[in-house]
Write a protein that holds these residues in place. Structure first.
Motif, short mmCIF file in Angstrom:
data_model
loop_
_atom_site.label_atom_id
_atom_site.label_comp_id
_atom_site.label_asym_id
_atom_site.label_seq_id
_atom_site.Cartn_x
_atom_site.Cartn_y
_atom_site.Cartn_z
N ALA A 1 0.83 -1.21 0.00
CA ALA A 1 0.00 0.00 0.00
C ALA A 1 0.86 1.25 0.00
CB ALA A 1 -0.93 0.00 1.21
N ASP A 2 1.97 1.22 0.72
CA ASP A 2 2.88 2.36 0.79
C ASP A 2 3.49 2.65 -0.58
OD1 ASP A 2 4.00 4.36 2.40
OD2 ASP A 2 5.84 3.22 2.70
N ILE A 3 3.89 1.60 -1.29
CA ILE A 3 4.46 1.76 -2.63
C ILE A 3 3.44 2.43 -3.56
CG2 ILE A 3 5.24 0.52 -4.69
CD1 ILE A 3 6.41 -1.59 -2.77
N ILE A 4 2.22 1.94 -3.53
CA ILE A 4 1.17 2.47 -4.40
C ILE A 4 0.87 3.93 -4.07
CG2 ILE A 4 -1.28 2.24 -5.02
CD1 ILE A 4 -0.90 -0.82 -4.48
N ASN A 5 0.71 4.23 -2.79
CA ASN A 5 0.38 5.61 -2.39
C ASN A 5 1.51 6.57 -2.70
OD1 ASN A 5 -2.21 5.07 -1.35
ND2 ASN A 5 -1.38 4.43 0.62
N ALA A 6 2.75 6.16 -2.42
CA ALA A 6 3.89 7.06 -2.60
C ALA A 6 4.17 7.34 -4.06
CB ALA A 6 5.13 6.46 -1.94
N LEU A 7 4.06 6.32 -4.91
CA LEU A 7 4.46 6.48 -6.30
C LEU A 7 3.31 6.85 -7.24
CD1 LEU A 7 6.99 3.51 -6.63
CD2 LEU A 7 7.45 5.91 -6.07
N VAL B 1 -4.84 4.19 -0.71
CA VAL B 1 -4.94 2.74 -0.56
C VAL B 1 -4.45 2.37 0.84
CG1 VAL B 1 -4.12 0.51 -1.42
CG2 VAL B 1 -4.57 2.38 -3.02
N THR B 2 -5.18 1.52 1.53
CA THR B 2 -4.76 1.06 2.85
C THR B 2 -4.47 -0.43 2.80
OG1 THR B 2 -7.01 0.48 3.58
CG2 THR B 2 -6.29 2.76 3.91
N LYS B 3 -3.72 -0.89 3.78
CA LYS B 3 -3.39 -2.32 3.82
C LYS B 3 -4.66 -3.16 4.02
CE LYS B 3 -2.28 -2.44 8.79
NZ LYS B 3 -1.22 -2.79 9.78
N GLU B 4 -5.67 -2.56 4.63
CA GLU B 4 -6.91 -3.30 4.87
C GLU B 4 -7.70 -3.56 3.60
OE1 GLU B 4 -5.46 -1.63 8.56
OE2 GLU B 4 -6.00 -0.64 6.67
N ASN B 5 -7.58 -2.66 2.58
CA ASN B 5 -8.36 -2.90 1.36
C ASN B 5 -7.51 -3.43 0.21
OD1 ASN B 5 -7.00 -0.58 0.60
ND2 ASN B 5 -8.83 0.61 0.13
N LEU B 6 -6.34 -4.00 0.55
CA LEU B 6 -5.54 -4.72 -0.43
C LEU B 6 -5.64 -6.22 -0.17
CD1 LEU B 6 -2.12 -2.87 -0.96
CD2 LEU B 6 -4.08 -2.96 -2.51
N LEU B 7 -5.96 -6.96 -1.20
CA LEU B 7 -6.03 -8.41 -1.09
C LEU B 7 -5.06 -9.06 -2.07
CD1 LEU B 7 -9.87 -9.16 -0.84
CD2 LEU B 7 -8.19 -9.08 1.01
N PRO B 8 -4.48 -10.21 -1.72
CA PRO B 8 -3.59 -10.90 -2.66
C PRO B 8 -4.36 -11.31 -3.91
CG PRO B 8 -3.40 -11.82 -0.45
CD PRO B 8 -4.60 -10.92 -0.43
N VAL C 1 4.58 -9.41 -7.56
CA VAL C 1 3.57 -9.13 -6.54
C VAL C 1 2.32 -8.60 -7.23
CG1 VAL C 1 2.99 -7.78 -4.48
CG2 VAL C 1 5.34 -8.58 -4.82
N VAL C 2 1.17 -9.16 -6.90
CA VAL C 2 -0.09 -8.72 -7.49
C VAL C 2 -1.11 -8.52 -6.36
CG1 VAL C 2 -1.89 -9.15 -9.21
CG2 VAL C 2 0.42 -10.09 -9.55
N LYS C 3 -1.76 -7.37 -6.36
CA LYS C 3 -2.73 -7.04 -5.32
C LYS C 3 -4.01 -6.50 -5.94
CE LYS C 3 0.04 -7.62 -1.66
NZ LYS C 3 -0.23 -8.58 -0.55
N TYR C 4 -5.14 -6.90 -5.35
CA TYR C 4 -6.42 -6.29 -5.68
C TYR C 4 -6.68 -5.14 -4.69
CZ TYR C 4 -7.79 -10.35 -8.55
OH TYR C 4 -7.86 -11.34 -9.51
N GLU C 5 -7.10 -3.99 -5.20
CA GLU C 5 -7.60 -2.93 -4.33
C GLU C 5 -9.11 -3.06 -4.29
OE1 GLU C 5 -8.12 1.92 -4.01
OE2 GLU C 5 -6.97 1.03 -5.66
N MET C 6 -9.65 -3.27 -3.10
CA MET C 6 -11.08 -3.54 -2.94
C MET C 6 -11.84 -2.26 -2.57
SD MET C 6 -10.90 -6.71 -3.62
CE MET C 6 -12.64 -7.12 -3.37
N ALA C 7 -13.04 -2.14 -3.08
CA ALA C 7 -13.99 -1.11 -2.67
C ALA C 7 -15.23 -1.86 -2.19
CB ALA C 7 -14.32 -0.18 -3.82
N GLY C 8 -15.28 -2.12 -0.89
CA GLY C 8 -16.31 -3.00 -0.39
C GLY C 8 -16.01 -4.42 -0.83
N GLU C 9 -16.96 -5.03 -1.53
CA GLU C 9 -16.76 -6.38 -2.03
C GLU C 9 -16.41 -6.41 -3.51
OE1 GLU C 9 -20.22 -8.66 -1.09
OE2 GLU C 9 -19.91 -8.55 1.10
N ARG C 10 -16.19 -5.26 -4.09
CA ARG C 10 -15.87 -5.17 -5.51
C ARG C 10 -14.39 -4.84 -5.70
NH1 ARG C 10 -20.34 -7.00 -8.19
NH2 ARG C 10 -19.63 -5.88 -10.05
N ILE C 11 -13.82 -5.29 -6.80
CA ILE C 11 -12.44 -4.98 -7.12
C ILE C 11 -12.39 -3.62 -7.82
CG2 ILE C 11 -10.38 -5.69 -8.40
CD1 ILE C 11 -11.38 -8.57 -8.20
#
Length: 307
Positions: free
Chosen positions: A23-29, A37-44, A65-75
């Motif tokens: 999440a830090d990489i995504i937010n910073a760059l 993006v928070t660590k709580e709404n990132l899923l593998p 590394v691949v992550k889904y950013e979630m908005a509720g139950e949607r990607i």
């Protein structure tokens, strides 16, 4: 050389897989340091995709590394984080394969949602990556202009992690900030930041600094009775890490070997304190306490290694 690259790949992947680091990489760059993006709404997300080759055979391709950013139950979005230690003029073609595979899975209904796929390439090499050609520059040099406009101009997004300017490094708040500052500033580093992923951080700095042994950190932390959840600063962690490693070394071999290890430990502690921004008097006191030296011996060693 290949073995070293594979080791580096494993270490960087392991470090960036932590949700807070990703999440830090995504937010910073991507978001200029804003907490989007928070660590709580990132899923593998799956790091492997399957495609059919020209021989009509199934092939697989692996992303770091691949992550889904979630908005509720949607990607909301999918992030692919790739690591490079060498430059690659044709890397845009690889990107087309990775992102194309991800969109293909959406098309085939393997995901419920449709969402953008963003690939980020983190380059850890020492040589500057001078050119980042897109599809047009790489493939369309002799293509007539009237045809070129119909060719999708895929671009790559590459960050030279060793050379990020200070204002960009300051956007990071996870252990990645320590890694970047260490690589960029070296002896000028000033950091009292708390370390979260202790063994992973030591491995990351070791492989990026060219150290060969990056597999014993967990055992050393256990021997030092340091847990991942303990609060400890970078300076404190590295001091104890060096002391433990040298202590174990001093317990082996002949007396001469033990003395050499002791001297190496003194040198390593002084250099580490310099790199972490400790002043002369603080460093001298640490050397005296850790190695039970006389004032005369402390002065002698400080004269040898303090610069």
């Amino acid at each position: 050389m290949r073995e070293n690259r594979e080791k580096n790949d494993l270490v960087t992947k392991n470090f960036e897989t932590f949700p807070d680091v990703a999440a830090d990489i995504i937010n910073a760059l991507l978001h200029n340091g804003k907490l989007v993006v928070t660590k709580e709404n990132l899923l593998p997300a799956p790091t492997e995709s399957i495609y059919t080759s020209g021989e009509n055979r199934l092939r697989n391709q692996l992303q770091d590394v691949v992550k889904y950013e979630m908005a509720g139950e949607r990607i909301r979005a999918q992030y692919m984080i790739a690591n490079q230690t060498t430059t690659d003029a044709k890397i845009v073609l690889r990107k087309a394969g990775y992102t194309g595979g991800g969109y293909r899975e959406q098309y085939e209904g393997k995901t419920i949602d449709t969402f953008p796929i963003i690939e980020m390439i983190l380059y850890w090499g020492r040589e500057h990556w001078e050119k980042q050609p897109g599809i047009h520059e790489l493939c369309c040099g002799k293509v007539p202009e009237e045809l070129r406009k119909y060719v999708d101009d895929i671009k790559v997004h590459i960050w030279e992690m060793r050379y990020l300017p200070q204002e960009v490094r300051e956007r990071f708040h996870s252990d990645m900030r320590i890694v970047l500052d260490y690589l960029a500033e070296g002896n000028n580093l000033r950091s009292d930041q708390k370390v979260i992923h202790k063994a992973a951080l030591i491995r990351m700095i070791n492989v990026l600094s060219g150290e060969e042994d990056s597999t014993i950190e967990s055992a050393i932390l256990k021997e030092m009775n340091i847990r991942e959840e303990d609060e400890i600063t970078m300076c404190e962690l590295f001091e104890q890490y060096i002391r433990m490693g040298k202590r174990e070394g001093r317990q082996e071999g002949r007396q001469e070997g033990r003395q050499e290890e002791r001297q190496s430990g003194i040198k390593a502690l002084i250099i580490t304190c310099i790199e972490l921004g400790a002043d002369y008097n603080t460093t001298a006191e640490k050397v005296k306490t850790r190695f039970q030296l006389s004032e005369e011996s402390v002065t002698e060693n400080m004269n040898l290694y303090w610069n």
